[in-house]
Design an enzyme around this catalytic site. Sequence first.
Site, PDB file in Angstrom:
ATOM      1  N   ARG A  46       0.828  -1.216   0.000  1.00  0.00           N
ATOM      2  CA  ARG A  46       0.000   0.000   0.000  1.00  0.00           C
ATOM      3  C   ARG A  46       0.856   1.257   0.000  1.00  0.00           C
ATOM      4  NH1 ARG A  46      -2.209   0.414   6.197  1.00  0.00           N
ATOM      5  NH2 ARG A  46      -0.335  -0.320   7.221  1.00  0.00           N
ATOM      6  N   LYS A  58       1.933   6.382   1.518  1.00  0.00           N
ATOM      7  CA  LYS A  58       1.449   5.196   2.218  1.00  0.00           C
ATOM      8  C   LYS A  58      -0.070   5.281   2.331  1.00  0.00           C
ATOM      9  CE  LYS A  58       2.169   2.387   6.371  1.00  0.00           C
ATOM     10  NZ  LYS A  58       2.945   2.250   7.621  1.00  0.00           N
ATOM     11  N   GLY A  88      -4.826  -2.037   0.036  1.00  0.00           N
ATOM     12  CA  GLY A  88      -3.857  -1.027  -0.374  1.00  0.00           C
ATOM     13  C   GLY A  88      -4.046   0.333   0.266  1.00  0.00           C
ATOM     14  N   ARG A  90       5.630  10.273   2.969  1.00  0.00           N
ATOM     15  CA  ARG A  90       6.801  10.133   3.816  1.00  0.00           C
ATOM     16  C   ARG A  90       8.075  10.147   2.974  1.00  0.00           C
ATOM     17  NH1 ARG A  90       6.060   3.910   6.106  1.00  0.00           N
ATOM     18  NH2 ARG A  90       6.361   2.832   4.112  1.00  0.00           N
ATOM     19  N   ARG A 137      14.977  -2.429   2.135  1.00  0.00           N
ATOM     20  CA  ARG A 137      14.943  -3.067   3.448  1.00  0.00           C
ATOM     21  C   ARG A 137      15.808  -4.329   3.454  1.00  0.00           C
ATOM     22  NH1 ARG A 137       9.432  -1.706   4.695  1.00  0.00           N
ATOM     23  NH2 ARG A 137       8.960   0.176   3.530  1.00  0.00           N
ATOM     24  N   ASP A 168      11.323  -7.103   7.075  1.00  0.00           N
ATOM     25  CA  ASP A 168      10.772  -6.236   6.027  1.00  0.00           C
ATOM     26  C   ASP A 168      10.528  -4.821   6.542  1.00  0.00           C
ATOM     27  OD1 ASP A 168       8.686  -7.938   7.401  1.00  0.00           O
ATOM     28  OD2 ASP A 168       7.351  -6.464   6.500  1.00  0.00           O
ATOM     29  N   ASP A 219       8.310   2.508   9.054  1.00  0.00           N
ATOM     30  CA  ASP A 219       7.096   1.708   9.258  1.00  0.00           C
ATOM     31  C   ASP A 219       6.582   1.777  10.696  1.00  0.00           C
ATOM     32  OD1 ASP A 219       7.376   1.120   6.623  1.00  0.00           O
ATOM     33  OD2 ASP A 219       8.042  -0.929   6.894  1.00  0.00           O
TER      34      ASP A 219
END
Length: 584
Positions: free
Chosen positions: A119, A143, A156, A207, A214, A305, A315
């Site tokens: 997403r 995001k 998503g 963001r 990652r 991740d 995240d």
Amino acid sequence: MRKMKFVNTLTQKLRPDPLTPGSPFEFERVSPAARVPRQVPAAHFSFVPPTFQPDAKLLSVSRRGLELMGLRPDAAEHDADFLLGLTSGNEVPSGTNPWALNYGGHQFGSWAQQLGDGRAICLGEVEVANKDGSTQRMELQLKGAGMTPYSRFADGFAVLRSSIREYLAAEAMHSLGVPTSRSLSLVLSSRGVAREEGLEPGAVVCRLAPSWIRFGSFEVLYWRGQLEMLKDLADYTIENHFPHVLTESAKIAKEGAASNSTVTFQEQLAFNKYILWIKSVVEKTADMIAHWQSVGFCHGVMNTDNFSILGLTIDYGPYQFLNAFEPGYICNHSDHTGRYAFNQQPRMAMWNLVRLVNVLDPLLATRLPSKDSPIPKEEEEAIMKALGETVQLFGPRYEMKFNELMGLKLGFLTPLEDDLDVVHQPLLKLLFEAQLDYTLFYRTFSESVEQVLEAGAMPDALFDQFYKFSFKAKNEWDSETGEKSLKSRFQDWTQVYIQRLETDKDVKSSLKSRMLNANPKFILRNHTVQKVIDEVTVDPTSSVIDRYLRVLENPFENGSAADEREFGGAVPAVLRDLKCSCSS
């Protein structure tokens, strides 16, 4: 504002999804496969545009985020329509073609195979001119921007509550000095997003980070046996985000060649660019975790991740800052085993690093191995030894950085090796026993440190302050456990602290101001951000997000009386364990 220079190095140099063809710098059309969840077996990324957000409305724009992007701080007023179109995803700017990354990951200790940006969609990588004439690159990522090939069983989208939390958290962490992604804007849409408790308002966070690669980006390629693609990704990452590694590798190799001696394979590993790169990743990760522990931050979902290859906090999900200091605190109520408890974070970061280095060993061989041509045994042994020694650097680096940061909280000018054992850990043990608010203890102690030194002990007036944000009753401080009461043991620690200060020359000069600049008055607290969420859900025109953002951007300032009433103070006892889950 509209003249953004997109460079999009990732989509230029890495392998695209063959089912979503396109140019790095031109968005033409939506591929039929762009929003179909599926396995993407031979690509680093997929071109995919954001989904249109109905009735999009800018709820908040970070002025510091605008400045980071080289944009006018008043861009929200100066060019609001363009900013809204950009950060909602409703208007793809010229000169770019959005994409979603392909990656896998270990989730709660188990390999989850392909995950990817389900997403999150990168609008592009922008080159920004700094005031000193240098340049930097930032990727703008949305995001909650809609489905991608990596959405799996999800829609998503993102809901308002989690988007507010992420938007505020990144800027709060940056202001505390913690390595982190950044926030640019928060957009509300009229789309209802279905979650466990029914429809919730949808939102999009824009963001920022130099890269969103990652640990799991490398894992998925290794486990699929795509070693050429693994090498391409590693080379891209080093060239674009760790260029110092190439310089260092060449320097060491040149020094070795000057000795005119034969260099063994094991000796070559000392200047192998991949080893030097891994060492840098280990150091950046250790520094990040030390910052987390020093400010009392619990991430909650430390899956591979969710771990940035750049050592940035990314995240923000069910995160939380500690209220009372509790080493084993679990902020994510979906974490039933306490895998990611506060005191487990250094160990889990090390675990993640081991997962990373385990998939990078093919890159260190003389040539990439294959099923028919494995790594020679002697090379494999040398590689595993070198990788093991490199990842073991995490522990010493973490302890050094944590010791340094905790020393700053107490005003030390120079950290000493035994500070952790003699000063910091004994104090943290007392905070745990006293159930004291972690942030408020250090801030209050900083405000009273001059009185402590003058009296040669903690004054009663200081203890009176402690009682206000301790979850232990006042009488429990005076009751004796063993030979001494809790209050007496705090006084004993104070003597150790005063003696330690004497070892730093001129330490008492500006001691209080140094400590106040290292110990925030305001942090992002779950119960406070929940009030913000509730208010904005009822009234999207409320300015409460901007008010809280302003306070969180200046955490070491005293703020106004209104700031203190709205966003300061101790957490009410009934809300001290308010937690979130992974649902967002």
